[in-house]
Design a protein around this motif. Structure first.
Motif, mmCIF file in Angstrom:
data_model
loop_
_atom_site.group_PDB
_atom_site.id
_atom_site.type_symbol
_atom_site.label_atom_id
_atom_site.label_comp_id
_atom_site.label_asym_id
_atom_site.label_seq_id
_atom_site.Cartn_x
_atom_site.Cartn_y
_atom_site.Cartn_z
ATOM 1 N N LEU A 77 1.070 -0.971 -0.273
ATOM 2 C CA LEU A 77 0.472 -0.102 0.114
ATOM 3 C C LEU A 77 0.794 1.814 -0.289
ATOM 4 C CD1 LEU A 77 -3.094 -1.146 2.893
ATOM 5 C CD2 LEU A 77 -2.828 -0.574 -0.029
ATOM 6 N N LEU A 78 1.861 1.111 0.190
ATOM 7 C CA LEU A 78 3.038 2.389 0.522
ATOM 8 C C LEU A 78 3.075 3.507 -0.715
ATOM 9 C CD1 LEU A 78 4.998 3.907 2.551
ATOM 10 C CD2 LEU A 78 7.019 2.322 1.194
ATOM 11 N N GLY A 79 3.117 3.086 -1.837
ATOM 12 C CA GLY A 79 3.419 3.102 -3.209
ATOM 13 C C GLY A 79 2.042 4.188 -3.589
ATOM 14 N N PRO A 80 0.874 2.694 -3.671
ATOM 15 C CA PRO A 80 -0.316 4.096 -3.928
ATOM 16 C C PRO A 80 -0.618 5.188 -3.038
ATOM 17 C CG PRO A 80 -0.769 1.711 -4.319
ATOM 18 C CD PRO A 80 0.725 1.936 -3.556
ATOM 19 N N ALA A 81 -0.216 4.780 -1.775
ATOM 20 C CA ALA A 81 -0.869 5.557 -0.116
ATOM 21 C C ALA A 81 -0.143 6.478 -0.410
ATOM 22 C CB ALA A 81 -0.683 5.157 0.705
ATOM 23 N N PHE A 82 0.979 7.267 -1.141
ATOM 24 C CA PHE A 82 1.896 8.664 -1.535
ATOM 25 C C PHE A 82 1.616 8.780 -2.679
ATOM 26 C CE2 PHE A 82 3.865 7.663 2.268
ATOM 27 C CZ PHE A 82 4.061 8.391 2.641
ATOM 28 N N LEU A 142 -8.542 20.485 1.698
ATOM 29 C CA LEU A 142 -7.038 20.640 3.005
ATOM 30 C C LEU A 142 -8.067 19.224 3.834
ATOM 31 C CD1 LEU A 142 -6.849 24.360 3.026
ATOM 32 C CD2 LEU A 142 -5.238 22.448 2.823
ATOM 33 N N THR A 143 -8.702 19.324 3.611
ATOM 34 C CA THR A 143 -9.144 18.250 5.077
ATOM 35 C C THR A 143 -8.928 16.768 4.633
ATOM 36 O OG1 THR A 143 -11.359 19.591 6.245
ATOM 37 C CG2 THR A 143 -11.099 16.804 5.974
ATOM 38 N N GLY A 144 -9.023 16.298 3.272
ATOM 39 C CA GLY A 144 -8.910 15.591 2.438
ATOM 40 C C GLY A 144 -7.437 14.879 2.497
ATOM 41 N N ILE A 145 -6.303 15.909 2.714
ATOM 42 C CA ILE A 145 -5.770 15.941 1.737
ATOM 43 C C ILE A 145 -4.803 15.734 3.721
ATOM 44 C CG2 ILE A 145 -2.823 17.826 2.331
ATOM 45 C CD1 ILE A 145 -4.631 19.369 0.219
ATOM 46 N N GLY A 146 -5.523 16.399 4.743
ATOM 47 C CA GLY A 146 -4.893 15.688 5.967
ATOM 48 C C GLY A 146 -5.288 14.113 6.638
ATOM 49 N N GLU A 147 -6.376 13.773 5.808
ATOM 50 C CA GLU A 147 -7.030 12.791 5.725
ATOM 51 C C GLU A 147 -5.816 11.756 4.924
ATOM 52 O OE1 GLU A 147 -10.232 10.690 5.961
ATOM 53 O OE2 GLU A 147 -11.426 13.034 6.788
ATOM 54 N N LEU A 148 -5.970 11.861 4.151
ATOM 55 C CA LEU A 148 -4.893 10.576 3.262
ATOM 56 C C LEU A 148 -3.046 10.739 3.804
ATOM 57 C CD1 LEU A 148 -5.803 12.146 -0.327
ATOM 58 C CD2 LEU A 148 -5.703 9.607 0.254
ATOM 59 N N ALA A 149 -2.553 12.618 4.547
ATOM 60 C CA ALA A 149 -1.635 12.316 5.265
ATOM 61 C C ALA A 149 -1.465 11.513 6.043
ATOM 62 C CB ALA A 149 -1.177 13.704 5.980
ATOM 63 N N GLN A 150 -2.597 11.207 7.285
ATOM 64 C CA GLN A 150 -2.709 10.369 7.937
ATOM 65 C C GLN A 150 -2.074 9.012 8.104
ATOM 66 O OE1 GLN A 150 -4.432 8.386 9.574
ATOM 67 N NE2 GLN A 150 -3.336 7.914 11.101
#
Length: 412
Positions: free
Chosen positions: A145-150, A174-182
């Motif tokens: 999942l590492l590649g797809p997540a980043f 911005l909220t979506g970016i925060g959730e994807l970053a987490q």
């Protein structure tokens, strides 16, 4: 630990300097001008920012040159020197600002540019993809999942930066970016990519703050605190976990507050503070009780009484209280979802340790065999580390035939 704190203090100074748009040479010149001396060079500023030393004598002048309060600089410098500060001396915002400097991030600044216009549906799609990654993380190995997540995270940052949108849509992006970053940070941490995880968490904190989503800030900062606690940075783990909970505040949903308190409990446990760990466990259960009649954030979907009981048992195990840990772990694991292979293996590892501490080596060997069989098909840096912990613990019982068989089989 003190050298690590000095390094973080140096990053903090660099962040403050960059905010004033000064180079190291310009800052040294400003310090000389304000102080009326010529004893500060660019090399000395560079030394401070590398963590070589804490500029104690220059703090009053630095406060003027950098436009910050002397009190704030003195508190941060005291922390960098290794002093233990009483609770409340650093505010949650100061703690997060000090421990999470955001300059120089590889994913770039979150500044929106003019471009094609996107609407709310595109922004909401980021949160949906983040949740898809969370659900996948329950059953798919982190390495896959590492590649797809980043890729998702970088795509989300590009979407925000290269498009135009309304203020409301911008906050949702911005909220979506925060959730994807987490979730990207969580996956990277599980894969043993701790520096990459930390960069993602920092980026997420910046995005969530800009969006005004303090609950999400708490989740991101708490996730990084959890990583610190597990990677030898226990003091920072405690400070960051507490700051995350306090900044999110009492208005955060109950499931979120339960999660924050659980991370505080774990941080105190890894720092060897049993009293505060037990207090935080109680606060987690109280928060979850408050959440029964309310809807929590989607990222807290997995927070339940069962998961809190698992954390209770993990804390009891680390504090060497096996008579409390073993019944809880056995009860929960008997009904735990077998599809969540990694979590099942991790939780079994604490059962092994607790059983060994309770002087039940045969049962410990049985649980270890089950745990090690699970990890062989589900690679994870965390499960690999727990496997080493389990096998090391069982060495004390090598004379027991059941234990010896497990050790011989998994010696490699």
């Amino acid at each position: 630990m003190t050298s690590e704190r000095r390094r973080r203090f140096g990053e903090y100074l660099a962040r403050l300097r960059l905010a004033t748009r000064k180079s190291q040479r310009q800052l040294s010149e400003a310090l000389c001008l304000i102080s009326g001396t010529s004893s500060v060079t660019r090399n000395e500023v560079s030394r401070w920012e590398r963590g070589g030393r804490v500029p104690d004598d220059w703090l009053p002048v630095l406060a003027v040159a950098l436009g910050v309060s002397l009190e704030e600089l003195e508190r941060a410098a005291a922390y960098a020197r290794g002093e233990t500060l009483p609770d409340g001396v650093l505010s949650p915002v100061e703690t997060l600002g000090y421990l999470l400097p955001d300059h120089g991030e590889s994913l770039g600044p979150l500044v929106s540019e003019q471009g094609r216009r996107v609407g709310r549906s595109a922004a909401e799609g980021l949160a949906s993809r983040a949740h898809g990654l969370r659900l996948a993380d329950d059953v798919v190995a982190s390495g896959d999942l590492l590649g797809p997540a980043f890729r998702e995270l970088r795509g989300a940052v590009r979407l925000y930066r290269e498009t135009s949108h309304s203020e409301d849509t911008g906050r949702t992006l911005l909220t979506g970016i925060g959730e994807l970053a987490q979730i990207a940070g969580w996956i990277a941490s599980d894969a043993g990519q701790h520096a990459e995880a930390e960069r993602a968490y920092r980026l997420g904190v910046s995005a969530a703050r800009e969006a005004g989503d303090l609950s999400l800030v708490g989740n991101l900062a708490g996730s990084l605190a959890y990583q610190h606690s597990n990677t030898g940075r226990e003091d920072e783990g405690v400070s960051l976990a507490r700051a995350a909970r306090e900044e999110a505040g009492d208005e955060a949903p109950g499931t979120a507050r339960a999660l924050y308190s659980d991370r505080v409990a774990w941080a105190h446990t890894m720092a060897g503070d049993a009293q505060n760990a037990m207090r935080a466990l109680g606060e987690a259960h109280e928060a979850l009780t408050d959440a029964e009649d309310s809807t929590g954030p989607i990222w807290a979907y997995w927070v339940s009484l069962e998961e809190l009981q698992i954390m209770d048992a993990r804390v009891y195990t680390e504090l060497h209280r096996p008579l409390r840990a073993v019944p809880l772990l056995q009860e929960v694991l008997d009904r735990y979802d077998s599809a969540r292979t990694r979590e099942l293996a991790l939780y079994l590892s604490w059962l092994v340790i607790a059983l060994a501490d309770a002087n039940e080596p045969e049962e410990a060997a049985s649980a270890a065999r089950r745990m090690l069989d699970l990890t062989s098909d589900f690679p994870s840096a965390r499960t690999a580390e727990r496997s080493r912990v389990v096998l090391t613990k069982l060495e004390d019982f090598r004379d027991v035939p059941e234990v010896r068989a497990v050790l011989d089989e998994h010696a490699a």
